[in-house]
Design an enzyme around this catalytic site. Structure first.
Site, PDB file in Angstrom:
ATOM      1  N   GLY A 113       0.818  -1.204   0.000  1.00 39.89           N
ATOM      2  CA  GLY A 113       0.000   0.000   0.000  1.00 39.89           C
ATOM      3  C   GLY A 113       0.847   1.246   0.000  1.00 39.89           C
ATOM      4  N   ASP A 136       5.946  -9.807   5.100  1.00 35.75           N
ATOM      5  CA  ASP A 136       5.298 -10.757   4.198  1.00 35.75           C
ATOM      6  C   ASP A 136       6.148 -11.132   2.983  1.00 35.75           C
ATOM      7  OD1 ASP A 136       2.842 -10.972   5.634  1.00 35.75           O
ATOM      8  OD2 ASP A 136       2.299  -8.992   4.902  1.00 35.75           O
TER       9      ASP A 136
END
Length: 361
Positions: A113, A136
């Protein structure tokens, strides 16, 4: 005078401070006429011109310190073009802050994001460089992100500790690992920790295959089973639903997370005692591991090199052991998922690890 803005956005992780330290030490080793503006709490600090004037001394002694000295927050990309409660245009406010401070560039540390917004600011004419931060490891264009290896180490340690109690009590244990959309952390920690079953968002599972595996282990004299389960693990049944239907089902789900749903199903089908462990935000916390300290220092120093050259519009990535620059427009909006057909999955199956998708021979 070289004026640099810095911010950390999105979820925190280990090695954010180490990466910023790499940038500052790299620049200050070559130039003394440097001003550093540290924006507080991510893009929020840039929007509302909330910042601290920093010097190279502020970045000393933070190599091993977790979290971020600047603070962070999540500012969803889809809301960046939506005015705040007072009607403020966030994008114009960020541009105004940048130009008012007469910045030469803005260094942004973040994940998916964050990179969407960073690329938008690049398109708006600002000089932007980014560093790949996320536990991640799901940023496109780089083989590694800092925070990932530290999170894997913590999740692996959790599985290691569960092994002893699982063995002692002959139970089924589910360790729920962070990862809503991708399963890189779960995959690596599951293999490193010796999990018997690994469930990932990228490989929909069949509950009957999972319970059959547990029963076969029990019949073979293996009284315990350990499952490493990603937050976003999904059944084949749910994977067949349309996105809207799945969201509606999740909204009505009585379980706090997938681990609890699996636990109930396993207990019903096997009559086994099941326990759940959720390491949660411990995976983001604490000091960065040695790998992340080296990696973040390297990408920070590589960013410093580009800043000194006036070369902007890139994310610093790692490919084949070397730092490279990747155009921001090539990174933004792309997700690097686990390839179900990759050699790591194939090799894990070779040693008997089940992914809940097929019966192993």
């Amino acid at each position: 005078m070289l004026r640099i803005g810095m911010l950390t956005s999105g979820g925190d992780c280990q090695a954010l401070n180490a990466a910023m330290r790499g940038v500052v030490k790299g620049i200050c080793s070559k130039r003394s006429d440097v001003e550093i503006y540290g924006f507080k709490d991510g893009y929020k600090g840039l929007i509302y011109a909330n910042f601290d004037m920093l010097t190279s001394k502020d970045f000393s002694g933070i190599l091993t310190r977790g979290g971020t000295i600047l603070g962070t927050s999540r500012q969803p990309f889809k809301l960046m073009r939506v005015p705040d409660k007072d009607g403020l245009d966030k994008v114009e406010a960020m541009k105004h802050t940048y130009h008012k401070l007469n910045l030469d560039c803005l260094v942004i540390l973040g994940g998916n994001g964050t990179h969407k917004t960073a690329n938008m600011l690049r398109e708006e004419g600002l000089n932007i460089l980014t560093l790949p931060k996320t536990i991640d490891n799901d940023l496109w264009g780089t083989e590694m992100t800092f925070g990932f290896q530290s999170a894997v180490d913590i999740a692996t340690d959790t599985i290691d500790r569960i092994h002893t109690t699982a063995t002692s009590h002959s139970r089924v244990f589910i360790i729920e690992v962070m990862g809503h959309k991708v399963g890189h952390v779960t995959l690596h920690a599951g293999i490193a920790g010796g999990a018997d079953i690994i469930l990932l968002p990228e490989i929909p599972y069949d509950i009957d295959i999972i319970t059959d595996m547990i029963q076969k282990r029990s019949a073979a004299g293996k009284a315990f089973t350990i499952l490493a389960v990603a937050e976003g693990a999904i059944s084949k049944e749910d994977a067949g639903l349309k996105k809207k239907e799945y969201k509606e089902k999740l909204a009505k789900r009585k379980y706090p997370s997938i681990a609890y749903e699996l636990a109930e199903q396993i207990q019903q089908k096997t009559d086994k005692e099941v326990r759940i462990t959720v390491p949660g935000h411990t995976q983001r916390g604490g000091s960065p591991c040695a790998y992340d300290r080296v990696f973040s220092t390297r990408v920070g120093a590589a960013a410093a090199e580009l800043i000194l050259k006036g070369d902007y519009g890139y994310m610093i990535a790692m490919r084949k052991g070397e730092t490279v620059k990747v155009p921001l427009q090539d990174v933004a909006g792309k997700l690097k998922t686990v390839d179900p057909g990759c050699s790591l999955i194939r090799q894990a199956k070779m040693i008997g690890i089940s992914f809940g998708d097929e019966v192993l021979e």
